[in-house]
Each structure stands twice: as structure tokens, then as C-alpha cells.
Scaffold this motif. Structure first.
Motif, PDB file in Angstrom:
ATOM      1  N   MET A  23       0.849  -1.197   0.000  1.00 39.78           N
ATOM      2  CA  MET A  23       0.000   0.000   0.000  1.00 39.78           C
ATOM      3  C   MET A  23       0.880   1.241   0.000  1.00 39.78           C
ATOM      4  O   MET A  23       1.986   1.217   0.519  1.00 39.78           O
ATOM      5  CB  MET A  23      -0.858   0.042   1.261  1.00 39.78           C
ATOM      6  N   ASN A  24       0.348   2.313  -0.603  1.00 38.79           N
ATOM      7  CA  ASN A  24       1.078   3.574  -0.548  1.00 38.79           C
ATOM      8  C   ASN A  24       1.019   4.138   0.862  1.00 38.79           C
ATOM      9  O   ASN A  24       0.011   4.034   1.540  1.00 38.79           O
ATOM     10  CB  ASN A  24       0.484   4.573  -1.531  1.00 38.79           C
ATOM     11  N   ASN A  25       2.121   4.759   1.259  1.00 35.81           N
ATOM     12  CA  ASN A  25       2.248   5.259   2.614  1.00 35.81           C
ATOM     13  C   ASN A  25       1.683   6.671   2.694  1.00 35.81           C
ATOM     14  O   ASN A  25       2.294   7.624   2.221  1.00 35.81           O
ATOM     15  CB  ASN A  25       3.730   5.246   2.989  1.00 35.81           C
ATOM     16  N   GLY A  26       0.499   6.805   3.319  1.00 31.19           N
ATOM     17  CA  GLY A  26      -0.149   8.109   3.374  1.00 31.19           C
ATOM     18  C   GLY A  26       0.618   9.141   4.166  1.00 31.19           C
ATOM     19  O   GLY A  26       0.482  10.334   3.959  1.00 31.19           O
ATOM     20  N   MET A  27       1.447   8.659   5.078  1.00 30.32           N
ATOM     21  CA  MET A  27       2.186   9.600   5.917  1.00 30.32           C
ATOM     22  C   MET A  27       3.236  10.351   5.106  1.00 30.32           C
ATOM     23  O   MET A  27       3.621  11.458   5.456  1.00 30.32           O
ATOM     24  CB  MET A  27       2.858   8.837   7.050  1.00 30.32           C
ATOM     25  N   MET A  28       3.704   9.713   4.003  1.00 29.93           N
ATOM     26  CA  MET A  28       4.698  10.367   3.165  1.00 29.93           C
ATOM     27  C   MET A  28       4.155  11.663   2.564  1.00 29.93           C
ATOM     28  O   MET A  28       4.918  12.552   2.214  1.00 29.93           O
ATOM     29  CB  MET A  28       5.116   9.430   2.029  1.00 29.93           C
ATOM     30  N   MET A  77       2.329  13.758   4.122  1.00 31.18           N
ATOM     31  CA  MET A  77       2.218  14.806   5.136  1.00 31.18           C
ATOM     32  C   MET A  77       3.564  15.498   5.336  1.00 31.18           C
ATOM     33  O   MET A  77       4.613  14.865   5.215  1.00 31.18           O
ATOM     34  CB  MET A  77       1.790  14.189   6.473  1.00 31.18           C
ATOM     35  N   ILE A 137      11.265  14.290   8.225  1.00 29.72           N
ATOM     36  CA  ILE A 137      12.070  13.115   8.559  1.00 29.72           C
ATOM     37  C   ILE A 137      12.972  12.740   7.387  1.00 29.72           C
ATOM     38  O   ILE A 137      14.124  12.342   7.581  1.00 29.72           O
ATOM     39  CB  ILE A 137      11.147  11.957   8.991  1.00 29.72           C
ATOM     40  N   TRP A 160      21.496  13.331   8.167  1.00 23.63           N
ATOM     41  CA  TRP A 160      22.144  12.234   8.895  1.00 23.63           C
ATOM     42  C   TRP A 160      23.197  11.579   7.995  1.00 23.63           C
ATOM     43  O   TRP A 160      24.356  11.392   8.389  1.00 23.63           O
ATOM     44  CB  TRP A 160      21.058  11.241   9.306  1.00 23.63           C
ATOM     45  N   TRP A 179       4.004  -7.076   7.226  1.00 25.65           N
ATOM     46  CA  TRP A 179       5.066  -6.176   6.785  1.00 25.65           C
ATOM     47  C   TRP A 179       4.854  -4.767   7.311  1.00 25.65           C
ATOM     48  O   TRP A 179       5.814  -4.040   7.549  1.00 25.65           O
ATOM     49  CB  TRP A 179       5.196  -6.177   5.264  1.00 25.65           C
ATOM     50  N   MET A 180       3.587  -4.400   7.562  1.00 26.79           N
ATOM     51  CA  MET A 180       3.340  -3.085   8.156  1.00 26.79           C
ATOM     52  C   MET A 180       3.837  -3.054   9.598  1.00 26.79           C
ATOM     53  O   MET A 180       4.394  -2.053  10.049  1.00 26.79           O
ATOM     54  CB  MET A 180       1.859  -2.745   8.108  1.00 26.79           C
ATOM     55  N   PHE A 213      10.490   1.873  12.107  1.00 26.36           N
ATOM     56  CA  PHE A 213      10.376   3.330  12.194  1.00 26.36           C
ATOM     57  C   PHE A 213      10.460   3.791  13.642  1.00 26.36           C
ATOM     58  O   PHE A 213      11.197   4.719  13.968  1.00 26.36           O
ATOM     59  CB  PHE A 213       9.047   3.773  11.573  1.00 26.36           C
ATOM     60  N   ILE A 232      13.993   3.200  15.260  1.00 29.65           N
ATOM     61  CA  ILE A 232      15.038   4.093  14.760  1.00 29.65           C
ATOM     62  C   ILE A 232      14.729   5.540  15.111  1.00 29.65           C
ATOM     63  O   ILE A 232      15.544   6.234  15.721  1.00 29.65           O
ATOM     64  CB  ILE A 232      15.194   3.935  13.233  1.00 29.65           C
ATOM     65  N   PHE A 233      13.529   6.012  14.745  1.00 32.70           N
ATOM     66  CA  PHE A 233      13.280   7.458  14.822  1.00 32.70           C
ATOM     67  C   PHE A 233      12.724   7.912  16.165  1.00 32.70           C
ATOM     68  O   PHE A 233      12.775   9.094  16.484  1.00 32.70           O
ATOM     69  CB  PHE A 233      12.336   7.890  13.706  1.00 32.70           C
ATOM     70  N   PHE A 245       2.379   5.771  13.613  1.00 31.91           N
ATOM     71  CA  PHE A 245       2.920   5.738  12.244  1.00 31.91           C
ATOM     72  C   PHE A 245       1.960   5.000  11.315  1.00 31.91           C
ATOM     73  O   PHE A 245       1.591   5.506  10.254  1.00 31.91           O
ATOM     74  CB  PHE A 245       4.284   5.049  12.252  1.00 31.91           C
ATOM     75  N   PHE A 299      -1.382   6.912  10.634  1.00 30.39           N
ATOM     76  CA  PHE A 299      -1.359   7.987   9.648  1.00 30.39           C
ATOM     77  C   PHE A 299      -0.913   7.498   8.276  1.00 30.39           C
ATOM     78  O   PHE A 299      -1.300   8.066   7.261  1.00 30.39           O
ATOM     79  CB  PHE A 299      -0.449   9.119  10.124  1.00 30.39           C
ATOM     80  N   ALA A 300      -0.083   6.450   8.235  1.00 32.77           N
ATOM     81  CA  ALA A 300       0.442   6.001   6.951  1.00 32.77           C
ATOM     82  C   ALA A 300      -0.565   5.117   6.215  1.00 32.77           C
ATOM     83  O   ALA A 300      -0.737   5.234   5.011  1.00 32.77           O
ATOM     84  CB  ALA A 300       1.758   5.264   7.148  1.00 32.77           C
ATOM     85  N   TYR A 301      -1.199   4.214   6.938  1.00 29.53           N
ATOM     86  CA  TYR A 301      -2.116   3.271   6.301  1.00 29.53           C
ATOM     87  C   TYR A 301      -3.443   3.272   7.043  1.00 29.53           C
ATOM     88  O   TYR A 301      -3.816   2.278   7.658  1.00 29.53           O
ATOM     89  CB  TYR A 301      -1.516   1.869   6.306  1.00 29.53           C
ATOM     90  N   SER A 314      -6.458   2.954   6.255  1.00 28.74           N
ATOM     91  CA  SER A 314      -7.500   1.979   5.920  1.00 28.74           C
ATOM     92  C   SER A 314      -7.248   0.639   6.592  1.00 28.74           C
ATOM     93  O   SER A 314      -8.143  -0.171   6.706  1.00 28.74           O
ATOM     94  CB  SER A 314      -7.572   1.793   4.407  1.00 28.74           C
ATOM     95  N   LYS A 315      -5.989   0.397   7.041  1.00 29.24           N
ATOM     96  CA  LYS A 315      -5.698  -0.875   7.718  1.00 29.24           C
ATOM     97  C   LYS A 315      -5.717  -0.742   9.233  1.00 29.24           C
ATOM     98  O   LYS A 315      -5.527  -1.718   9.951  1.00 29.24           O
ATOM     99  CB  LYS A 315      -4.315  -1.372   7.288  1.00 29.24           C
TER     100      LYS A 315
END
Lengths: 211, 385
Positions: free
Chosen positions: A179-184, A186, A192, A199, B149-150, B157, B160-161, B183, B186-188, B190-191
Motif C-alpha cells: 500500500m502507498n504510505n499516506g504519511m509520506m 504529510m 524526517i 544524517w 510487513w506493516m 520506524f 530508529i526514529f 505511524f 497515519f500512513a495506512y 485503511s488498515k
């Protein structure tokens, strides 16, 4: 010819592309780097626009640097920059209307981009036109470079496209669960990504590491 | 056991300075001290005040999580077969839950510990136990349907961050498990949220609606409170992230944490007081939406409120460290959580955002508490002088 590309001039051009990058080392122009990089195309256009404006503003200020009264130099610089920004804005509107709509206010806000005032104050006010031109070109391209890297990753991972062309949106990929990462998309993620570039750069360049 | 010790001794020279696997010295050290007490003692001026070290604190947290985890595993299977319209035996439910939970846990541990070991080797620091609790918390705050994988991406993430860039265990500003969840949230989206992600795979029977208690309360409060009444919600028979549904099991773990002194009762109590009070005020004076009129005691048992209050807000690293600060921190966590739930229809659950927000503010609260204390004492000293 040798004078045109002397060591000093070469440095004025190359330094901002690497060791003295305006975004990753001087941390200038971050706002627009976050705002316009959700897609690669506006990032590219923004980078080119800023490069042209910095280069020519540097030349113009450098040409009249001896006649500018010290007290009102900021106003003079602003007038020059504002003129160039308006010209670029009109050109964008005339030839690439959709991109100019996407960039919206951020083209106008190039006036407030710290890189511009920084270069005019620090370099163009005390150097001849040719080195100033190279310095402006280098800084603009250094800025554009970061914007393009950030835009590349954000569009690729966020929308699965590059410059609007489909790269990752295929059914076979979606079937295995990608899936595409929606956070990217934002601004937080742009920060980051910029941080990761910083870095990486600091890890590779010993001179940039704080003791 | 002796043969294990012998084996460790025989391979040890390889990992010492100049050995073949010098690069993995920290990894070896971690496994050795995990299996056996270290053979060396501290040298020079050490300041050991207590037998409770990080290893023991983390073990307590893991023990406290077990009731919620076991109930969550069973409930995942129970909800799954509810969706399919089947009644299954206890073990059948439990088994289905295990097939969801265990892979997630393995992924989060493998990815997280892998990064922890790698950074430890790069920095020449010892590996510590901090991730063992986080690695168990991460699958507990995930919905059943989230792809593995998510989980891996989110764990990487957050480690590390949210943790390693700040300096590792004990230096982080935000709770790593919540960062992993945020993370993915906001990223996925729908899941991670909605009506269909809590049940595992399969076709739902006709007439089945999968809305969680909170999103149901958002649209129709009476329906929510009749479908998930207080005792059902308290015991945990409702859809939700794996570990968050059972207030009862979470509170058992919470009591254990309080008895062992790992968590602070001040933080825990004030989260409940802050949340309950805010919800009560919304009941009295709030708008006429369903979620604002949801009785305050229901707010406390729905969604992730309990889990956040007991296991997330009390994290000693990311919450306030001053005693007075703990009250303020807790009250504000409860307040913000209910505020998000009630006033933002886009986010039915506000606990995660509330805790992350307050994690950000915790150092500021501490600063003002300490500052006030200093000026108070200075005044007192000047008066007596």
C-alpha cells in the motif's frame, strides 16, 4: 578564461552543492522544502525557480552594490527579489498553469526564502557579478537537489508515481499487500526525509560532525 | 546446563578484542548475560541503591501484560467467529487468536531487536532489555487485520526514529510502541481504523456490522450502550486492538504494576480522573452528539482508554518524573483523550494521540515544577537568613 573558473569561483559554485548546502547544512529554506515536495514535479519547478531567482538577484545586487546606501540595502534587495519573483510567477502562470496552481502561494513566498536574503547579504554585497552569479547558481541548485531527493521519495512511496507516471500502483503489487504510505504525503514525513539526508551527509563528512 | 556454559566459554575468545567475530561482541555479551549472571563485578565508585534493575522492571511489565494478552488472543478468535456467525469452543477461539498474535509478536521482536543489536554494535554499547516490553506492546495495540510487513515497517520506524536517534532506551521522548501505532495510523489508515479491520479474514454473515464501540457511539449512542453494556465492555467482549478490550485484565496487570512499584499510581489514577471528569462535563454541558452524551463511565471502558492509562501513560521514561508533574500529566492525558474523542469525529479514539501529545509536553511540565520548587526554597532560605 582561467580567471573565470579560478579556484575561488569554482568553490563558490560547488560548496553549496555539497559541504555547505543551504538546506542540509545551513538549514535554510526548510518551510518550502516541506510544503512543495509531496510531488516531484512541483519540487522540480520550485527548485528551478529558486535557482534562477537567486542567480539573477545575486548578479543584479552585485552590479549595484557600490551604489546601494547601507541603511536601506535590505529594501533594495527586497525590491530586486520581488521583481524577479513576480516575473517568474507570471511565466509559470502562462506556461505551466497546473504546476503554478499546485505551488500556490509558495512561489510568492520565495521572497521570504532565507536562502535569498542570506546569499545577497553574505555574498553579492561584497563580490563581483560573475562570482555572485556562480554562488547564486550553486546555492539554488543545492536547494533544488534536496527538494528533488525529498520529492522523489515522497512521491514514490506516498503516491506510487514519479512525475505523475505510474511506478508502483500495479495490481500484482497490491495483491501481495503493498500500500502507498499516506504519511509520506504529510509535511511531517518530509521533515524526517530531510533529517535522513542530513544524517547521511554528516555520517559521511567528518568536517560536519560536532566534536 | 554445564555443557552450555562450556560451549559459551569455548566460543568466547572469538568475540573478544582481536577475535574472529569481534564485530559481534555486544551480541555475544547480551546472550551471555541473558543466560548467566555476568562473571565480573562493578569497579570503582558505583552507586547501586536497589536490586531492581532494568531487567527486572521490564520483566514485571511483561508479566503484567500477560492477562491482557491472553484475553486479547481469545477475544480476537471470538470476534472472528462472531463475524463468521459461528459459536466456537474456547480453545478454537484461542487458537485462531494465536495464529494472528504470534506472527505479529515474532515480527516485532525480530525487527526491533535486530535494530537494537545492530545499533549496539555500531555504538559499542551493551544491548539492554528496553525493547522486550515494547516488542510485546506493539502487537497488543494493533488491530487483528494489519499485515505483518506493516508491523515490521512500523517497528523499524519507531525503534530508529523514536528511540535510537535520541540515544536508546531511557532517552526517548515518545513511547515507542505508540509511535509505531501512530505511524501506521497515519500512513495506512485503511488498515488501522474503520469497521472491518478487527476480525481477521473471511466473509461476514448478513446483518453483521463491525463498528467498534466508540465509532458506534459516535453515530448512535443508545445502540452502542445496548450492544456493549458496561459489564461486557469491562470484561472485554468487544472488537478492538488485540490487547485493549478487556478493562478487567488490564486492571489486573495494573494492580500488579502498582504492587511491584514499576508504575506510578499518581499517573494512573489521574488519567482516569481526568478522563472521567472531562467526559462527565461533556455529559452535562456538551453538545448533543452521541459521543458527547456517552456516559462518562462508558468512556473509561471503551476503546484503548484503560490500556493507555495503565501501560502507556505510566511509562517511567516518557511521562513526568516529578511527583507533582505526574498528576498534571495524567489529568491532561485523560482530558485530551476525551477531547479528541468527542470533538473530532474523524478520530473515534483519542488515547494514542493524547499520550503522544503529553509525552511531548512532559519535560516542560517537569521544568516548571522544578523551577517552582527552586524559587520556593530560595524564598524560604532568604526569609530565614
Amino acid at each position: 578564461m582561467s580567471e573565470l573558473f579560478s579556484k575561488q569561483n569554482k568553490e563558490a559554485f560547488w560548496q553549496p552543492l555539497g559541504k555547505n548546502n543551504p538546506v542540509t547544512v545551513q538549514v535554510l529554506g526548510i518551510c518550502s522544502a516541506l510544503a512543495v515536495t509531496a510531488q516531484l514535479k512541483p519540487a522540480l519547478v520550485m527548485g528551478i525557480a529558486v535557482t534562477i531567482i537567486v542567480a539573477f538577484a545575486n548578479v543584479i545586487i552585485s552590479l549595484i552594490r557600490n551604489t546601494i546606501p547601507m541603511r536601506i540595502r535590505i529594501i533594495v534587495q527586497l525590491v530586486v527579489v520581488a521583481t524577479l519573483v513576480t516575473i517568474v510567477n507570471q511565466i509559470l502562470k502562462a506556461f505551466v498553469y497546473d504546476v503554478s496552481k499546485e505551488l500556490s502561494v509558495y512561489v510568492g513566498l520565495i521572497i521570504t526564502n532565507c536562502i535569498l536574503m542570506g546569499r545577497l547579504e553574505a555574498f553579492a554585497m561584497m563580490n563581483k557579478p560573475w562570482p555572485s552569479f556562480l554562488d547564486g547558481l550553486g546555492n539554488g541548485l543545492g536547494y533544488a537537489k534536496i527538494l528533488i531527493i525529498v520529492g522523489f521519495f515522497r512521491e514514490l512511496l506516498g503516491s506510487g508515481t514519479l512525475l505523475g507516471f505510474n511506478v508502483l500502483n500495479y495490481e500484482c503489487l497490491q495483491n501481495i499487500g503493498y500500500m502507498n504510505n499516506g504519511m509520506m504525503l504529510m509535511p511531517a514525513m518530509a521533515l524526517i526525509v530531510v533529517a535522513c539526508i542530513i544524517w547521511w551527509q554528516r555520517a559521511h563528512d567528518k568536517d560536519l560532525q560536532e566534536k | 546446563m554445564k555443557s552450555l556454559r562450556k560451549y559459551l566459554d569455548s566460543v568466547k575468545p572469538n568475540f573478544e578484542k582481536g577475535g574472529k567475530y569481534e564485530k559481534f561482541s555486544q551480541t555475544f555479551e547480551a546472550f551471555e548475560s541473558f543466560l548467566y549472571a555476568p562473571g565480573t563485578t562493578n569497579q570503582g565508585g558505583v552507586h547501586v541503591r536497589d536490586g531492581v534493575d532494568l531487567k527486572r522492571v521490564i520483566s514485571m511489565v511483561i508479566l503484567a501484560l500477560i492477562p491482557a494478552a491472553i484475553f486479547g488472543i481469545w477475544n480476537t478468535g471470538y470476534q472472528h467467529y462472531q463475524m463468521l456467525g459461528l459459536e466456537q469452543s474456547f480453545w478454537c477461539n484461542f487458537w485462531y487468536g494465536l495464529t494472528i498474535f504470534v506472527p505479529m509478536m515474532i515480527v516485532s521482536y525480530v525487527v526491533g531487536l535486530g535494530i537494537e543489536f545492530a545499533t549496539a554494535e555500531i555504538r559499542h554499547e551493551q544491548v539492554n532489555e528496553g525493547f522486550l516490553a515494547t516488542g510485546l506492546l506493539i502487537p497488543l495495540v494493533m488491530p487483528a487485520d494489519v499485515p505483518l510487513w506493516m508491523v515490521a515497517v512500523a517497528t523499524a520506524f519507531s525503534v530508529i526514529f523514536a528511540k535510537e536517534v535520541f540515544g536508546g532506551t531511557g532517552m526517548n521522548i515518545w513511547n515507542p510502541a505508540l509511535v509505531a501505532r501512530a505511524f501506521l495510523f497515519f500512513a495506512y489508515p485503511s488498515k488501522m481504523s474503520g469497521d472491518a479491520v478487527w476480525y481477521g479474514e473471511g466473509e461476514a454473515v448478513d446483518g453483521f456490522t463491525g463498528a467498534t464501540a466508540l465509532s458506534l457511539a459516535n453515530s448512535n449512542m443508545e445502540l452502542a450502550t445496548s450492544k456493549y453494556d458496561f459489564w461486557n465492555a469491562f470484561i472485554g467482549y468487544m472488537p478492538g486492538s488485540i490487547g485493549e478490550t478487556s478493562a478487567l485484565c488490564i486492571l489486573i496487570g495494573g494492580v500488579f504494576l502498582l504492587l511491584t512499584g514499576v508504575a506510578s499510581w499518581k499517573t494512573m489514577l489521574s488519567v482516569f480522573v481526568g478522563g472521567g471528569l472531562t467526559a462527565f462535563l461533556f455529559n452535562q454541558f456538551g453538545p448533543a452528539t452521541g459521543i458527547a452524551q456517552l456516559p462518562w463511565y462508558m468512556h473509561l471502558v471503551y476503546g484503548g482508554f484503560c490500556f493507555g492509562a495503565v501501560f502507556m501513560a505510566t511509562d517511567p521514561v516518557t511521562s513526568c518524573r516529578t511527583e507533582a508533574g505526574k498528576y498534571i500529566f495524567g489529568l491532561l492525558v485523560g482530558f485530551v483523550a476525551i477531547l479528541v474523542r468527542v470533538l473530532n469525529p474523524g478520530y473515534p479514539e483519542g488515547m494514542m494521540l493524547a499520550i503522544l501529545f503529553m509525552n511531548t509536553l512532559a519535560p516542560t511540565i517537569d521544568y516548571f515544577i522544578v523551577d517552582r520548587n527552586i524559587s520556593k526554597r530560595r524564598k524560604r532560605a532568604l526569609k530565614t537568613a
